[in-house]
Scaffold this motif. Sequence first.
Motif: not given
Length: 108
Positions: A33-51
């Motif tokens: 949560r600290a690193l993801k900025g305004n991005n949503r948390m990724p779904w469990p066990r799914f890869a998500r591109p995040i700034h």
Amino acid sequence: MTATTIFAVSTARGKAGIAVVRISGPETGAALRALKGNNRMPWPRFARPIHLKDPETGETLDEALVLWFPGPASVTGEDVAELHLHGGQAVVEGVLGCLGRIPGLRLA
């Protein structure tokens, strides 16, 4: 004894296109949560591109693929996250530096 949240590069150091940083322990979700900025948390066990962003400055560190494995449904039974970063030394060191400043985390 309180469980510690640890982080480390889990790929070989040196020149590489991708570096994977793994975080494991009870503060893993807080670190994401600290690193993801305004991005949503990724779904469990799914890869998500995040700034990924520096929590203190808001500066973008990297656009990474992030995987989230909430415990107990992870290989260790604890919360685990993997950050698939661009492999440049500046990116990796920047992310490790930010993780090291998050309370409750330590380098493995």
